[in-house]
Design an enzyme around this catalytic site. Structure first.
Site, PDB file in Angstrom:
ATOM      1  N   SER A 101       0.917  -1.192  -0.100  1.00 39.92           N
ATOM      2  CA  SER A 101       0.187  -0.050  -0.064  1.00 39.92           C
ATOM      3  C   SER A 101       0.447   1.386   0.207  1.00 39.92           C
ATOM      4  CB  SER A 101      -1.505  -0.323   1.240  1.00 39.92           C
ATOM      5  OG  SER A 101      -2.142   1.340   1.193  1.00 39.92           O
ATOM      6  N   ASP A 240      -3.051   6.530  -3.872  1.00 38.78           N
ATOM      7  CA  ASP A 240      -1.349   6.003  -2.209  1.00 38.78           C
ATOM      8  C   ASP A 240      -0.798   4.604  -3.397  1.00 38.78           C
ATOM      9  OD1 ASP A 240      -3.371   4.085  -2.436  1.00 38.78           O
ATOM     10  OD2 ASP A 240      -2.877   3.194   0.219  1.00 38.78           O
ATOM     11  N   ASP A 242      -1.223   1.499  -3.875  1.00 44.87           N
ATOM     12  CA  ASP A 242      -2.378   0.724  -4.631  1.00 44.87           C
ATOM     13  C   ASP A 242      -3.387   0.689  -4.764  1.00 44.87           C
ATOM     14  OD1 ASP A 242      -3.168   0.530  -1.946  1.00 44.87           O
ATOM     15  OD2 ASP A 242      -3.252  -1.822  -1.708  1.00 44.87           O
ATOM     16  N   ASP A 244      -5.930   2.165  -3.150  1.00 44.50           N
ATOM     17  CA  ASP A 244      -7.144   1.774  -2.452  1.00 44.50           C
ATOM     18  C   ASP A 244      -7.461   2.968  -1.521  1.00 44.50           C
ATOM     19  OD1 ASP A 244      -5.486   1.975  -0.303  1.00 44.50           O
ATOM     20  OD2 ASP A 244      -6.078   0.164   0.745  1.00 44.50           O
TER      21      ASP A 244
END
Length: 450
Positions: A101, A240, A242, A244
């Site tokens: 992440s 960020d 990834d 999400d």
């Protein structure tokens, strides 16, 4: 006993430094544990972000899944929300995302997803830990070893379904900063397909994150803030590593206050909204204005997702920019969150004005050193005694630490850090004096116990 089983999962999957905490051997064992837990011949979606160690870990996890007789649905390099969506869309039995992440380049991790796109719950994670600890893996015979299928075209379904959900009119100018992460191709593409005029930053996938660090903090988003202002854009969007999460920058080049932005979108959606115990009371006030309600849960997107599912909420999110949209999928989705903010600006005007119109109280955050063995007894004492040191207490929430709400709308949260040796104090006071008084009493209470 469960307490004797080493803990691998934190608040957001398994995560740590490559070779120190996260190794190919661990990834192999996680893959074997998933297939053992699910049973043979199940289908498991596997994806990864841009980190340099991702192919190594993806191959290891996939090998473990195949060894247990399950099928790997390989989706390639994609944002985390696409893995959650694909798990649901393809009617798979689980999803695996290789990502750390927002952590720096030397880190990586593994996060697991249920068939509805919701992250694995704590009891499911504990079962995986138990299988790994006890070394009780199912090994398929040679004729039942699993196979790998390429399902990367499902990304097109994700794109079309998102655009079908959000009816955005063409015209807004948006700067999107992808952090050289997993959304580098997809987020700018979807925003352009939605009709936005897009300026993209750091949109070349690179696991070294050369453009900026993957944590979308104000310090890391200075370039985005300048570009929004200089180009006269309507807003900026940051992801960020990834994707999400989503962070917004307003038309004046200011990073949007996390709580205010969540309050704005919550009020626009209405109904019952789920957030965490550390979120501002401005969310409650915004929802009261539209006849909505707020439910609070523990810090962590998995807790928000579980509460949304349990009470059939309309929306949920953490102030960090991790938002869940149950009408689409139960996986946090930074690209859909961006579309929601774009739609909001389109409907109601400049983001700067919308944010400035939300009143907030003075806020304070503090952390006090506390050994790990002191945390539990201190918090037990806080649950029983902390509310009694204050007057005009309206509510006490014990879901994650101790959150005390006062009659004038002020509040304080005392909770142990889940990752560091601290007790954290977070609060809002209606005035500066009220904020200082609340903090002084809480800090004195903790120091005296320590």
């Amino acid at each position: 006993m469960d307490t004797e089983i080493p803990k691998l999962f934190g608040t957001s999957g398994i995560r740590g430094k490559i070779e120190e905490d996260i190794t190919p051997e661990l990834a192999l064992r996680v893959g074997r544990a998933i297939s053992t837990y699910l049973g043979k011949k199940k289908k498991i979606v596997v994806g990864y972000d841009t980190r340099t160690s991702n192919l190594m870990l993806e191959r290891a996890v996939s090998a473990g899944i195949l060894q247990g007789g399950c099928q790997v649905l390989s989706i390639g390099m994609v944002p985390t929300p696409v893995v959650g969506y694909a798990t649901m869309k393809l009617e798979a039995d689980a999803g695996v995302m290789i990502t750390a992440s927002h952590n720096p380049s030397p880190y990586n991790g593994i996060k697991l997803w249920n068939p509805d796109g919701m992250a694995y719950l704590q009891e499911q994670e504990r079962t995986i830990e138990r299988i790994i600890h006890e070394n009780k893996f199912y090994n398929a015979p040679w004729e039942d070893i699993g196979k790998i299928t390429d399902v990367s075209p499902v990304v097109n379904d994700y794109t079309e379904d998102l655009l079908g959900l959000m009816n955005i009119q063409p015209g807004l100018k948006v700067v999107v900063d992808c952090a050289n992460g997993a959304a580098s191709y997809l987020s700018p593409f979807i925003l352009r397909k939605a009709g936005c005029k897009v300026v993209s930053l750091n949109a070349q996938p690179d696991g070294f994150f050369p453009g900026r660090k993957p944590e979308p903090s104000e310090a890391n988003l200075q370039e985005l803030m300048k570009v929004v202002k200089v180009t006269g854009a309507d807003l900026g969007i940051a992801h960020d590593g990834d994707a999400d999460r989503m962070i917004a920058v307003d038309d004046k080049g200011r990073m949007a206050d996390f709580d205010k932005l969540l309050a704005l979108v919550s009020a626009e959606i209405g109904g019952c909204v789920v957030t965490t115990v550390d979120a501002s009371a401005c969310i409650d006030r915004a929802l009261e204005g539209v006849g909505g309600t707020v439910e609070r849960t523990k810090v962590g997107d998995v807790h928000v997702a579980e509460m949304i599912h349990n009470i059939d909420a309309t929306f949920g999110g953490e102030p960090s920019g991790t938002w869940l949209h149950p009408e689409f999928c139960m996986c946090p989705d930074g690209i859909l969150s961006a579309l929601k903010v774009i739609k909001l600006v389109q409907n109601r005007g400049p983001l700067s004005l919308l944010l400035d119109n939300i009143p907030v109280y003075p806020t304070m955050r503090d952390k006090i050193d506390c050994r790990e063995d002191q945390k539990d007894p201190l918090m037990e004492k806080a649950k029983t005694d902390l509310p009694s040191i204050y007057q005009e207490v309206a509510d006490v929430n014990l879901k994650d630490g101790v959150r005390i709400s006062f009659e004038d709308g002020s509040w304080v949260l005392v909770r142990p850090s889940g990752t560091e040796s601290f007790i954290r104090i977070t609060l809002e006071g209606k005035t500066e004096d009220k904020a200082r008084m609340i903090h002084e009493k809480a800090a004195k209470f903790i120091h005296e116990l320590l």
